[in-house]
Enzyme design. Sequence first.
Site, PDB file in Angstrom:
ATOM      1  N   GLY A 111      50.627 -32.070   5.527  1.00  0.00           N
ATOM      2  CA  GLY A 111      50.905 -30.642   5.573  1.00  0.00           C
ATOM      3  C   GLY A 111      50.055 -29.899   4.560  1.00  0.00           C
ATOM      4  N   HIS A 112      49.906 -30.491   3.373  1.00  0.00           N
ATOM      5  CA  HIS A 112      49.065 -29.912   2.313  1.00  0.00           C
ATOM      6  C   HIS A 112      47.872 -30.843   2.107  1.00  0.00           C
ATOM      7  CE1 HIS A 112      47.586 -28.144  -1.308  1.00  0.00           C
ATOM      8  NE2 HIS A 112      48.685 -27.456  -1.583  1.00  0.00           N
ATOM      9  N   HIS A 122      47.462 -20.797   4.011  1.00  0.00           N
ATOM     10  CA  HIS A 122      47.614 -21.028   2.574  1.00  0.00           C
ATOM     11  C   HIS A 122      46.245 -21.272   1.957  1.00  0.00           C
ATOM     12  CE1 HIS A 122      48.777 -23.378  -1.051  1.00  0.00           C
ATOM     13  NE2 HIS A 122      49.860 -22.618  -1.024  1.00  0.00           N
ATOM     14  N   GLU A 141      51.393 -17.202   0.019  1.00  0.00           N
ATOM     15  CA  GLU A 141      50.134 -17.453  -0.713  1.00  0.00           C
ATOM     16  C   GLU A 141      48.939 -17.569   0.232  1.00  0.00           C
ATOM     17  OE1 GLU A 141      51.344 -21.080  -2.563  1.00  0.00           O
ATOM     18  OE2 GLU A 141      52.758 -20.106  -3.898  1.00  0.00           O
ATOM     19  N   GLU A 177      45.913 -17.022  -6.033  1.00  0.00           N
ATOM     20  CA  GLU A 177      46.413 -18.123  -6.851  1.00  0.00           C
ATOM     21  C   GLU A 177      45.278 -18.792  -7.623  1.00  0.00           C
ATOM     22  OE1 GLU A 177      48.684 -22.416  -6.326  1.00  0.00           O
ATOM     23  OE2 GLU A 177      48.841 -20.921  -4.729  1.00  0.00           O
ATOM     24  N   CYS A 229      44.938 -21.862  -8.422  1.00  0.00           N
ATOM     25  CA  CYS A 229      44.512 -23.092  -7.747  1.00  0.00           C
ATOM     26  C   CYS A 229      43.534 -22.805  -6.610  1.00  0.00           C
ATOM     27  CB  CYS A 229      45.717 -23.850  -7.213  1.00  0.00           C
ATOM     28  SG  CYS A 229      46.681 -24.711  -8.473  1.00  0.00           S
ATOM     29  N   CYS A 251      51.433 -26.210 -10.675  1.00  0.00           N
ATOM     30  CA  CYS A 251      50.164 -26.810 -10.261  1.00  0.00           C
ATOM     31  C   CYS A 251      48.966 -26.158 -10.950  1.00  0.00           C
ATOM     32  CB  CYS A 251      50.014 -26.723  -8.749  1.00  0.00           C
ATOM     33  SG  CYS A 251      50.284 -25.082  -8.054  1.00  0.00           S
ATOM     34  N   CYS A 252      49.078 -24.875 -11.309  1.00  0.00           N
ATOM     35  CA  CYS A 252      47.909 -24.159 -11.817  1.00  0.00           C
ATOM     36  C   CYS A 252      47.461 -24.569 -13.218  1.00  0.00           C
ATOM     37  CB  CYS A 252      48.150 -22.654 -11.758  1.00  0.00           C
ATOM     38  SG  CYS A 252      48.280 -22.003 -10.073  1.00  0.00           S
TER      39      CYS A 252
END
Length: 646
Positions: free
Chosen positions: A187-188, A264, A316, A332, A334, A412-413
């Site tokens: 999915g990601h 995304h 996002e 974002e 990331c 995560c960033c």
Amino acid sequence: MEKEIRPLKLQQVKVTDPLFGHYINKVSEVMLVHQWKALNDDLEGTDPTGCIKNFRIAAGLQEGERQGVVFLDTDLYKWIESAAYCIAIGSGTQFEGKIDQVIDILEKAQEKDGYLNTYFQITAPEKKWTNLVEGHELYTSGHMIEAAVAYALATGKEKFLQIAMRNADLICRVFGTKKGQIPGVPGHEEIELALIKLYRWTRDDKYLKQADYFVRQRGTAPNYLQNEIDGRKGPEFFPEFRNYSMKYAQAEKPPVEQTEAEGHAVRAMYLYSAMADLAKWQQDKEMEKACDRLWDNMIGKRMYITGGIGSSGFLECFTTDYDLPNSTNYCETCASVGMMMFGQRMAALKKNASYYDTVERVLYNTILAAMNLEGDRYFYVNPLEMIPQFCTENTYMDHVKPARQKWFSVACCPPNLARTLASLSQYLYACDEKGIYINQFISSTLSVDNSGQEIFVELKSALLTDGTVDIGISTLQATDIRIRVPAYAKDMEIALDGEKLSYIADNNYAVIALKGGKHRIELNMGIHPRFVAADHNVRADAGKVAVMHGPMVYCLEEADNGQNLSDIYVDTDANLLKGKAYEEFPGEVPAIEYEGYRVKSVGIEDGSLYGEARFTKKPVKIRAVPYAFWNNRGIGEMEVWQNISI
């Protein structure tokens, strides 16, 4: 395949730049220390993360319930990757013992078949590989593999690499179209990039083929992710996924057929970066053309002047062409990291320096703005306009914060920033069998054995002060030096050993053939502060201008210009003057000063919201500072785009 353009080893480059050196030093001195405390539930003033504890529970070293988001493991993996890069550049040896201790825990936690994921091992072992849409198992594995490769490259130790390879081998066995395999995709996206890195380390084709499978299987019929959603009849981890779209996951159609940057933004960048890698490593022209289309759509119609991407605070995401609001955008951090990754890979694929213009734009603006000067506060969202009192909870501005944060529940960033800055040298130089590529003008030294000959480069940059760059080169034999010609350097002049040099740009590189010996190359970019406008289709920027100097975007802050920045109007014929740099900002980057006006509504009666249209217009002196430094002097208004006075 033909000889590739490849980045240099981190050990071969030393960044000496006063601006970027400041941030790189903060990685080992502050960021990794700060983040290690967060991972160990020891960061004062923040909620416990449970990250290291989760691994200890999975390893049977302590009891308890797992904490945190389903992909929390990745915070540790990115921390290890960042620390590995610091070890490689000589500033992170103090972290090696901690990493080795963690690796021992990972080894104990890993199951015999190679599976390693604390959520599904502790909380839901019966659900492994059943929720690829939300479960992030492959994404998590990807970050583990990237960290393991980085640590092996930095130290020569392969214990972590063996753990990661066992996990990668499991993934290769589980996923595919053969009988008994799961025909699924993540999915990601992220595992694709990691498998390609693992292929480059091992030269085992199965990893490259598995990465290719994950890219090509995506969006094909029957659509695995859609079927998974239909079967589950509702989100398991993320309520906001109730109306999940295949566009969100770049899975509406196969990636090689896609024409627009969708969904995304972070996921898109990781996917597109892997596509560019595959196009290069497999000489895949179909994949290359898809990368071309996606890149052109993104930078031509869906990117902010700062290099930020992802204009929607909802999920996002990218939205549509020219939809680039300034105060409600997401951008974002990331996604900016991913943008640099994609640009670097496109430059290597196309052998064209123009992609590094975008990498530079992102680096000098969004990346630097995403952390404070001290290195212990971070932006997840990077707006281009800020009115602090409008950023209230449970509103359309809820995602925008008026100040950098100490930590995040989804963090995560910060580690993504750390790994990018610690490995910054990969974006500065590259090489092939013919010579050296200079892609960024950041003060640094380079020492490399390239095709059997030693080459030493010392680059001294005054790009942000007077637009000049001095490059000393020592080489025993003849070699080529390719120097990026930035789009903003309209009249770049080059002198070789004191003599003006005529050059013809080849794919936006000035190619200089050097004989053996010592040489000096002097660049004069001919740059000055300038007003920049957006395409008229960008409605949010209609009748507005921004200020840039070289690659750096400037902004107005309340600290210099007072409140109600939206009252300020500028004449595009105004002289933009380089002012004195702020002592508290690194790099001696000048402020930009110019004349403008404040236009104020004065026809409103006391207590009324609306009234007669009468205005005053008063001249003001405007002072703009680099967007990279905003919010380092306290909370206040900020804006990049300014009204024009006609």
